[in-house]
Enzyme design. Sequence first.
Site, PDB file in Angstrom:
ATOM      1  N   LYS A  13      -7.458   3.366  10.962  1.00 52.15           N
ATOM      2  CA  LYS A  13      -8.337   2.722  11.955  1.00 52.15           C
ATOM      3  C   LYS A  13      -7.620   1.557  12.635  1.00 52.15           C
ATOM      4  O   LYS A  13      -7.580   1.467  13.854  1.00 52.15           O
ATOM      5  CB  LYS A  13      -9.623   2.192  11.289  1.00 52.15           C
ATOM      6  N   ARG A  85     -20.586   0.021   9.375  1.00 53.53           N
ATOM      7  CA  ARG A  85     -20.126   0.480   8.067  1.00 53.53           C
ATOM      8  C   ARG A  85     -21.246   1.132   7.273  1.00 53.53           C
ATOM      9  O   ARG A  85     -21.010   1.696   6.225  1.00 53.53           O
ATOM     10  CB  ARG A  85     -19.711  -0.792   7.364  1.00 53.53           C
ATOM     11  N   ARG A 119       1.599  -0.254   2.014  1.00 51.05           N
ATOM     12  CA  ARG A 119       1.159  -0.985   3.215  1.00 51.05           C
ATOM     13  C   ARG A 119       1.582  -2.453   3.111  1.00 51.05           C
ATOM     14  O   ARG A 119       1.515  -3.060   2.054  1.00 51.05           O
ATOM     15  CB  ARG A 119      -0.358  -0.916   3.371  1.00 51.05           C
ATOM     16  N   ARG A 151      -2.343  -6.672   0.708  1.00 48.24           N
ATOM     17  CA  ARG A 151      -3.747  -7.051   0.643  1.00 48.24           C
ATOM     18  C   ARG A 151      -4.245  -7.025  -0.803  1.00 48.24           C
ATOM     19  O   ARG A 151      -3.921  -6.132  -1.566  1.00 48.24           O
ATOM     20  CB  ARG A 151      -4.591  -6.093   1.506  1.00 48.24           C
ATOM     21  N   ARG A 162     -13.507   1.130  -2.824  1.00 49.51           N
ATOM     22  CA  ARG A 162     -13.734   1.174  -1.374  1.00 49.51           C
ATOM     23  C   ARG A 162     -13.987   2.603  -0.913  1.00 49.51           C
ATOM     24  O   ARG A 162     -14.810   2.846  -0.022  1.00 49.51           O
ATOM     25  CB  ARG A 162     -12.526   0.570  -0.643  1.00 49.51           C
TER      26      ARG A 162
END
Length: 207
Positions: A13, A85, A119, A151, A162
Amino acid sequence: MKIALIGPPASGKGTQAELLSKELKLPLISTGNLFRWQIRRKTKLGKMIEEIVNRGDLVPDEIVNKIIKKETKNKRNFILDGYPRNLNQAIFLDSITSLDYVLEIWISDQEALKRLTLRRVCQCGKTYHLIYNPPKNEEICDECGRTLFIREDDQKEKVLKRLEIYHQQTKPLIDFYQKKGILVKINGEQPIKDVFSEILIKLKLKK
Ligand code: AP5
Ligand code: MG
């Protein structure tokens, strides 16, 4: 044009929202980036939501909706990354504005877990992957020169949480927007540039 991107963690995204925002010159509103920025700056809001975001839970709707109302006010065009969301947020958004397209970027849970271990992100909002989208210098942001970081919510057990929240709360939105006739499905399991091409073609911005 008003576009929202939905999809599981690591579906791309943020990556695609950034490309689209540059291509179409549209302002980008990313709730995740906004929250991380507030947390790193240790603002009042940052302190309030830090624990929630870092453990992989959703920030309460009242807080997010208020921010979205403020961020979208007086904007005729925008790209939303990570909002809405859940159904409550989608209904709220409907009450303040109307979207032209909702892009659902789909990938499998296995692919999400694989991607997030490598990431790296920057405080300025740029996202990298050490193999698929590497920075020129391993730990430094190409755009602003800051040191990249991992993160807090990219640890395996938080990613699993998540993903569970995505399946339970966000996936019902696919049906919601399909019924409105504005859902566009995008295959997120292809190279970044091919995902972007598919988006442009399906939005009829490229032949
Ligand atoms: P948020 O920041 O939105 O996290 P997320 O939805 O879990 O999504 P990610 O940012 O992890 O993934 P992405 O889809 O953006 O993928 P990316 O482009 O980085 O939200 C974080 C938290 O904030 C939430 O958990 C919640 O606490 C809070 N929050 C945010 N919005 C909220 C809301 N509306 N309500 C309540 N709480 C909210 O790509 C992932 C990696 O893969 C990168 O390394 C990238 O380089 C790489 N990559 C991207 N595309 C490809 C590709 N095609 N092939 C290979 N690698 C790729
Ligand atoms: Mg993101």
